[in-house]
Scaffold this motif. Sequence first.
Motif, PDB file in Angstrom:
ATOM      1  N   ALA A 184       0.841  -1.210   0.000  1.00 33.98           N
ATOM      2  CA  ALA A 184       0.000   0.000   0.000  1.00 33.98           C
ATOM      3  C   ALA A 184       0.865   1.244   0.000  1.00 33.98           C
ATOM      4  O   ALA A 184       0.601   2.204  -0.725  1.00 33.98           O
ATOM      5  CB  ALA A 184      -0.921  -0.007   1.215  1.00 33.98           C
ATOM      6  N   GLU A 185       1.923   1.210   0.810  1.00 33.37           N
ATOM      7  CA  GLU A 185       2.787   2.387   0.861  1.00 33.37           C
ATOM      8  C   GLU A 185       3.488   2.608  -0.475  1.00 33.37           C
ATOM      9  O   GLU A 185       3.593   3.729  -0.948  1.00 33.37           O
ATOM     10  CB  GLU A 185       3.804   2.230   1.982  1.00 33.37           C
ATOM     11  N   SER A 186       3.936   1.525  -1.082  1.00 30.08           N
ATOM     12  CA  SER A 186       4.588   1.654  -2.383  1.00 30.08           C
ATOM     13  C   SER A 186       3.638   2.248  -3.402  1.00 30.08           C
ATOM     14  O   SER A 186       4.014   3.127  -4.175  1.00 30.08           O
ATOM     15  CB  SER A 186       5.044   0.298  -2.915  1.00 30.08           C
ATOM     16  N   VAL A 187       2.409   1.736  -3.408  1.00 35.85           N
ATOM     17  CA  VAL A 187       1.468   2.186  -4.427  1.00 35.85           C
ATOM     18  C   VAL A 187       1.149   3.669  -4.229  1.00 35.85           C
ATOM     19  O   VAL A 187       1.146   4.444  -5.172  1.00 35.85           O
ATOM     20  CB  VAL A 187       0.182   1.330  -4.410  1.00 35.85           C
ATOM     21  N   SER A 188       0.926   4.069  -2.958  1.00 35.65           N
ATOM     22  CA  SER A 188       0.571   5.477  -2.790  1.00 35.65           C
ATOM     23  C   SER A 188       1.796   6.385  -2.920  1.00 35.65           C
ATOM     24  O   SER A 188       1.644   7.570  -3.171  1.00 35.65           O
ATOM     25  CB  SER A 188      -0.174   5.703  -1.478  1.00 35.65           C
ATOM     26  N   GLY A 189       2.981   5.840  -2.748  1.00 38.24           N
ATOM     27  CA  GLY A 189       4.173   6.672  -2.907  1.00 38.24           C
ATOM     28  C   GLY A 189       4.906   6.426  -4.211  1.00 38.24           C
ATOM     29  O   GLY A 189       6.077   6.802  -4.355  1.00 38.24           O
ATOM     30  N   MET A 190       4.224   5.781  -5.172  1.00 34.89           N
ATOM     31  CA  MET A 190       4.893   5.380  -6.404  1.00 34.89           C
ATOM     32  C   MET A 190       5.557   6.546  -7.127  1.00 34.89           C
ATOM     33  O   MET A 190       6.641   6.404  -7.692  1.00 34.89           O
ATOM     34  CB  MET A 190       3.894   4.670  -7.324  1.00 34.89           C
ATOM     35  N   ALA A 191       4.915   7.717  -7.093  1.00 35.51           N
ATOM     36  CA  ALA A 191       5.487   8.870  -7.789  1.00 35.51           C
ATOM     37  C   ALA A 191       6.904   9.147  -7.293  1.00 35.51           C
ATOM     38  O   ALA A 191       7.819   9.391  -8.084  1.00 35.51           O
ATOM     39  CB  ALA A 191       4.598  10.094  -7.584  1.00 35.51           C
ATOM     40  N   VAL A 192       7.074   9.098  -5.975  1.00 38.51           N
ATOM     41  CA  VAL A 192       8.393   9.394  -5.410  1.00 38.51           C
ATOM     42  C   VAL A 192       9.374   8.260  -5.684  1.00 38.51           C
ATOM     43  O   VAL A 192      10.540   8.489  -6.023  1.00 38.51           O
ATOM     44  CB  VAL A 192       8.270   9.671  -3.898  1.00 38.51           C
ATOM     45  N   ILE A 193       8.893   7.019  -5.552  1.00 42.85           N
ATOM     46  CA  ILE A 193       9.769   5.870  -5.820  1.00 42.85           C
ATOM     47  C   ILE A 193      10.341   5.970  -7.234  1.00 42.85           C
ATOM     48  O   ILE A 193      11.538   5.826  -7.452  1.00 42.85           O
ATOM     49  CB  ILE A 193       8.987   4.545  -5.675  1.00 42.85           C
TER      50      ILE A 193
ATOM     51  N   PRO B 120       3.200   3.538 -15.605  1.00 38.44           N
ATOM     52  CA  PRO B 120       3.213   5.002 -15.688  1.00 38.44           C
ATOM     53  C   PRO B 120       2.209   5.621 -14.720  1.00 38.44           C
ATOM     54  O   PRO B 120       1.323   4.939 -14.202  1.00 38.44           O
ATOM     55  CB  PRO B 120       2.797   5.264 -17.132  1.00 38.44           C
ATOM     56  N   ARG B 121       2.350   6.920 -14.486  1.00 40.98           N
ATOM     57  CA  ARG B 121       1.445   7.632 -13.583  1.00 40.98           C
ATOM     58  C   ARG B 121      -0.006   7.450 -13.998  1.00 40.98           C
ATOM     59  O   ARG B 121      -0.899   7.384 -13.166  1.00 40.98           O
ATOM     60  CB  ARG B 121       1.718   9.147 -13.572  1.00 40.98           C
ATOM     61  N   ALA B 122      -0.222   7.429 -15.316  1.00 48.22           N
ATOM     62  CA  ALA B 122      -1.590   7.348 -15.825  1.00 48.22           C
ATOM     63  C   ALA B 122      -2.307   6.138 -15.223  1.00 48.22           C
ATOM     64  O   ALA B 122      -3.497   6.193 -14.938  1.00 48.22           O
ATOM     65  CB  ALA B 122      -1.578   7.248 -17.342  1.00 48.22           C
ATOM     66  N   VAL B 428      16.695  14.700 -12.332  1.00 49.94           N
ATOM     67  CA  VAL B 428      15.572  15.576 -12.009  1.00 49.94           C
ATOM     68  C   VAL B 428      15.039  15.191 -10.633  1.00 49.94           C
ATOM     69  O   VAL B 428      14.626  14.064 -10.425  1.00 49.94           O
ATOM     70  CB  VAL B 428      14.430  15.422 -13.044  1.00 49.94           C
ATOM     71  N   ALA B 429      15.087  16.130  -9.669  1.00 49.03           N
ATOM     72  CA  ALA B 429      14.513  15.845  -8.352  1.00 49.03           C
ATOM     73  C   ALA B 429      13.201  16.587  -8.245  1.00 49.03           C
ATOM     74  O   ALA B 429      13.110  17.746  -8.647  1.00 49.03           O
ATOM     75  CB  ALA B 429      15.465  16.296  -7.250  1.00 49.03           C
ATOM     76  N   ILE B 430      12.178  15.913  -7.732  1.00 49.33           N
ATOM     77  CA  ILE B 430      10.875  16.563  -7.684  1.00 49.33           C
ATOM     78  C   ILE B 430      10.321  16.559  -6.265  1.00 49.33           C
ATOM     79  O   ILE B 430      10.561  15.634  -5.489  1.00 49.33           O
ATOM     80  CB  ILE B 430       9.877  15.866  -8.651  1.00 49.33           C
ATOM     81  N   THR B 432       6.637  16.722  -4.903  1.00 52.16           N
ATOM     82  CA  THR B 432       5.260  16.709  -5.392  1.00 52.16           C
ATOM     83  C   THR B 432       4.385  17.586  -4.498  1.00 52.16           C
ATOM     84  O   THR B 432       4.739  17.903  -3.374  1.00 52.16           O
ATOM     85  CB  THR B 432       4.696  15.279  -5.392  1.00 52.16           C
ATOM     86  N   GLN B 433       3.233  17.925  -5.049  1.00 51.62           N
ATOM     87  CA  GLN B 433       2.335  18.846  -4.367  1.00 51.62           C
ATOM     88  C   GLN B 433       1.938  18.320  -2.986  1.00 51.62           C
ATOM     89  O   GLN B 433       1.977  19.036  -2.005  1.00 51.62           O
ATOM     90  CB  GLN B 433       1.093  19.009  -5.229  1.00 51.62           C
ATOM     91  N   ARG B 434       1.515  17.039  -2.973  1.00 50.20           N
ATOM     92  CA  ARG B 434       1.187  16.413  -1.711  1.00 50.20           C
ATOM     93  C   ARG B 434       2.434  15.657  -1.297  1.00 50.20           C
ATOM     94  O   ARG B 434       2.832  14.730  -1.964  1.00 50.20           O
ATOM     95  CB  ARG B 434       0.030  15.431  -1.940  1.00 50.20           C
ATOM     96  N   PRO B 435       3.097  16.067  -0.224  1.00 52.13           N
ATOM     97  CA  PRO B 435       4.380  15.421   0.084  1.00 52.13           C
ATOM     98  C   PRO B 435       4.168  13.950   0.446  1.00 52.13           C
ATOM     99  O   PRO B 435       3.263  13.618   1.198  1.00 52.13           O
ATOM    100  CB  PRO B 435       4.882  16.196   1.290  1.00 52.13           C
ATOM    101  N   ILE B 436       4.984  13.083  -0.131  1.00 48.68           N
ATOM    102  CA  ILE B 436       4.892  11.652   0.153  1.00 48.68           C
ATOM    103  C   ILE B 436       6.121  11.246   0.945  1.00 48.68           C
ATOM    104  O   ILE B 436       7.237  11.354   0.465  1.00 48.68           O
ATOM    105  CB  ILE B 436       4.840  10.840  -1.154  1.00 48.68           C
ATOM    106  N   LEU B 437       5.905  10.798   2.174  1.00 53.43           N
ATOM    107  CA  LEU B 437       7.012  10.258   2.961  1.00 53.43           C
ATOM    108  C   LEU B 437       6.728   8.787   3.217  1.00 53.43           C
ATOM    109  O   LEU B 437       5.587   8.345   3.122  1.00 53.43           O
ATOM    110  CB  LEU B 437       7.140  11.002   4.295  1.00 53.43           C
ATOM    111  N   PHE B 438       7.763   8.042   3.557  1.00 53.10           N
ATOM    112  CA  PHE B 438       7.578   6.622   3.807  1.00 53.10           C
ATOM    113  C   PHE B 438       7.691   6.328   5.298  1.00 53.10           C
ATOM    114  O   PHE B 438       8.300   7.089   6.038  1.00 53.10           O
ATOM    115  CB  PHE B 438       8.593   5.813   3.007  1.00 53.10           C
ATOM    116  N   SER B 439       7.116   5.203   5.704  1.00 56.78           N
ATOM    117  CA  SER B 439       7.125   4.833   7.122  1.00 56.78           C
ATOM    118  C   SER B 439       8.466   4.231   7.502  1.00 56.78           C
ATOM    119  O   SER B 439       8.547   3.065   7.852  1.00 56.78           O
ATOM    120  CB  SER B 439       6.017   3.829   7.419  1.00 56.78           C
TER     121      SER B 439
END
Lengths: 587, 592
Positions: A184-193, B120-122, B428-430, B432-439
């Motif tokens: 779940a974490e991977s999927v929701s953070g895929m953009a960053v990964i 892809p993102r799509a 390219v470092a990005i 994103t609008q909604r910050p994504i952090l990992f646990s």
Amino acid sequence: MRVTALAVLGVCSAAAPVTALVIVKDAIDHGMRAHDKTRLGLDVIAYLAVNGLAWILQTTLVRGLARLGQDVVLGLRQDLFDHLTTLSLRYFSQQKAGWIIARLTSDVDALSDVLSQGLTTLVVNTLTLLAAIVGLFVLDWRLGLVALVILPPTLVLTRWFQVKSHAAFLRVRETISAMTAQIAESVSGMAVIQAFNRERAFLAEFDKANDANRQTNTYAQYLNSLFFPAIELLGVVAMVAMLWAGGRMLSHGSLTIGTLVSSVFVLNLVFQPLQELSDLYGQVQSAGAAMEKITTVLDTEPEIHDEPGARRAARIDGDLRIDHVSFAYGRDPVLHAIDIHVRAGNCLALVGESGGGKSTTAKLVGRFYDPDDGAIRVDGHDLRALELRSYRRQLGVVLQDPFLFAGTIADNIRFAHPEATDDQVADVARAVGVDRIARRFESGLLHEVREGGAGLSAGERQLISIARALLADPRILIFDEATSNIDRPTEILIEQALDRLLRGRTSIIIAHRLATVRRADEILVMEHGRITQRGTFDALLAAEGPFRRLASQLKGADQALQVSDATLPVTGSRERSSASVASSEPE
Amino acid sequence: MSRRFLSVDPPDLNLWPTAKGLAGLWREQWRLVTLGLVCAFAMTGLSLAIPIVIRHAIDDAIAPTSGHRAALWPYLAVVLVLALLRFCINFVRRYATARTGIRVEARMRELLYQAYLRYPRAFYDRHATGQVVSRATNDLYPIRYFIGWGMTQGIQSLMMIVGIAIVLFLVNVKLAALALVAMPFVAVLAFTFGRKVMPISREVQQLKANVTEAADEAVVGIEMVQAFGREDDVQARFGEKAEAVRDGVLRQARIEAAFLPGLLFLPTLSIGAVVYFGGRDVIGGSLTYGQFFLFYQLLLQLVWPLEALGWILSLAQRATASASRSFAWLQGIESIPEPTHPTSLPTGPVGVRFDDVHFSYGTGSEVLSGVQLEIGAGEVIAVCGPTGAGKTSLLNLLPRFYDPTDGRVLIGGVDARDLPLEELRASVAIVTQRPILFSIPLRDNLTAARPDAPWDEVVAACEAAGVAHFAAELPEGYDTLIGERGVNLSGGQRQRVALARALVAGARVVVLDDPMSAVDTQTERHLVENLRPALAGRTVLIATQRLSTVEVADRAVVLDDGVIVESGTPDELLARGGLFTRLFGEEVSAAA
């Protein structure tokens, strides 16, 4: 009553298969051996009748037990939920939302599993097991004793399996949830990964979780693969013992062939329930744990509740007094004996850095907490003497990051006043400019809002929540201004909506923007739980004190300062400002 | 505009390609599969042999039809040996088969996860997170049970049914025919039950999910509920959903009640027939007690394989259904294409150029319609514009989250599509609008983009991004675990961590999508001061709603309806009185 009926049903349906085998014994001994075809025919009819009866009894039993279990589950779930809604905000701020939700869902579901399928398995199999043992002794007590010899090792084995497999099952659950969380974490953070080329590292993490899950599963299956064949083996051992003893008795003439053969068949009824019951053990254990956790929630006393003798609040005028109020969430006081008076219909702005006590003051006014010392009075009545809900129905709250419920935009506006007509909702939406947001969507106000308002910006959500408050027509309004960035056109809409919302109501605004502060009749500066400055906007700006420093940090002032450094023409009047606001509207 | 869109929602596969896919995975485990099948065969033989030996024990030693009574113990000893053998073989069969299923499940999951990493993102725009996750978890269970139990059990059941039928017919043709008449209905009943109960149990799952949703909403929104005194309403809403679950479960129970006892009753019809007709044969002398026993016992043994066939058929349906969905994704979704003739970036600072870039999300109208923008190496540019103008879409083209539908995005003069994906994304470092952090610990979040970054660089980035300020106050400093199980950071703090992470990446192009929207004004001012030096030498694109952030940039462009309408230094733009002034100027005049 219902329970007694079900118990009788259960006993009867468990006794049926054993009875059927007693009939088979009779068919062998008194039909076949006695060469009595009539007796044989009667026995077969009786055999089918007993089994047919068992069919009907079991059908009723399964339905009845499910009904019983589900009614218990439903009652529990509703009680639990109703109880939760009465608990105070302090409780919700101390427990993580996920923890509370798990009580209402997975814990209740665990109970539900045991109470629906589990209860049937438990009742039917326990009774069948007992009936089979009784049946063995009825057929021939010596054979019953022989069969009992095998019972201790079987029970020991079953117990061993229960303990082991329960532990194994728990580990499987752990690894599954760890793995699911990882995915779940991977999927929701895929953009960053993907953006940071972290695919390999995440794949390695995943492989670890996937492998751990595979291993725990394999071990659980290993236990299963061992246990069920072992029970089968013990069944054969019991049968062999019985045949051995029975063969000897038969040759001495103290046993009939019918009794022996039927006893062997009854033995099946002993071992099959054991297998099914051993599956149940884990379920019952987790249900026990679930019930324990549910009980802790049910035992939590609501902190804010109606005192005995609390009276209904009639229509409030809105004269609000905070008398010498002190308050602490934990040990450290957050408010130190503050005094505030807001006259009916006036607007009070609270400013100050975070942690100063602004939100706490607002929450005390909403009676989300009771003051430790002092009192909050509305129209002269202590809030604690008023019936909670009759007071809150006259209260409006607009939060910083307002929560939207799943449903349409219209549903959300209607939230505090569900009986409002579509026209009323549309009027309110128009009055505060929500209709302009709604126009972005094909279905307008009927646009479905998802998951707490995804797809809407913070500003748009706040606008909808202003409409919600306006429709509720509260006497006292608490408004916590959004700190997050709101694009300018929405911000203008919010300002205009606020004009409309504040008219004729007592309001307390936690202000982050200069324009809002200006609007207030009185401004309080709160620092470290104390009021350090109070007065009107102009008076405060003119005076030495913390407000001047704070004012420069408010939103809106920010740009003003930077721009006055630049070489732009500065037009200072409020009239100019409202004129340009008007010109910047989309139409 | 001729470019076709990547397919991200392929239709489910048909039965045949699904079966081929499953068979492929099954074959990968051929050793375990073969072992399982051999054991299943042996199991069938032993399960038939034991009652046959007992039959002879009864006829020869317990209740001899002729006068001579043979010794009983050799028969019983043989039974015990056979039972012991069966125990071993049964264990091996179950274990080997279960392992096959577990391995296939793990393998499927790995294939899916690897594919997720490339999609892809799509794809992620199209499918909800929950759906993507459950396809790699819950959806795989029917496949595991089918392969790990159903297939071998099915084959064994068939062998057992055939074996029992043969033995019974060999013993007594007439009785066998009578006894077996009712039996096929057992399989039919079990199959029908499986089919009927499946949709309802799926429905119950959905109803339970609704309860979760209602609970979630009420708990998260409790302040609103209590503030307006609407407890009654949410209680009623929740009550309705909870009642729906009860009703669903009861519907399921009614079906169970209708079928399961029936499954027990049907075989008793056969047994009744055996007792009656077999009993007459015993009286007539054409059937022995042992043979009667054998009939009875084998009929009991027949019930489970028949039931199992029914279950397995409905399980097979579920397994192929979920496999067809998974294989559709594995085979039908294309990853972002890698260049056929990859080029490398030049060394040193690189510029960025958007060359007549058009973009749309596949459905609906164009989001970018001919963006022309040149950003010099080392230049910091602010991208402004009202909500929905296309800022985020434009920025997302740089790391190739999407490819333009027309036109080119050039980095250092090279088309982004000609760079190997890994090199492009390393450059390219990005944010994103909604910050994504990992646990994971804060430290690991910061170095996620470059795990080998020297610690002093990380600290410098944390200083610049305002992380150092609050990191010290966390319970375990930089080692504090972030997320649900650890510390929940505020929105502003999360944004600052994401910003620091992008700075640590050491990329030559930095893309910041509204990086400080949730940061309070005071902190933002502090950040803006530090940010400029930290970005020195890098080419930076910042999308923002705030004037103070725009001030960081050398130049600002204003995007409106997918085209650039204004460009210049912030001061120039403010003076111009165009869209930029409308976006930021109001505040200025209102507050002054």
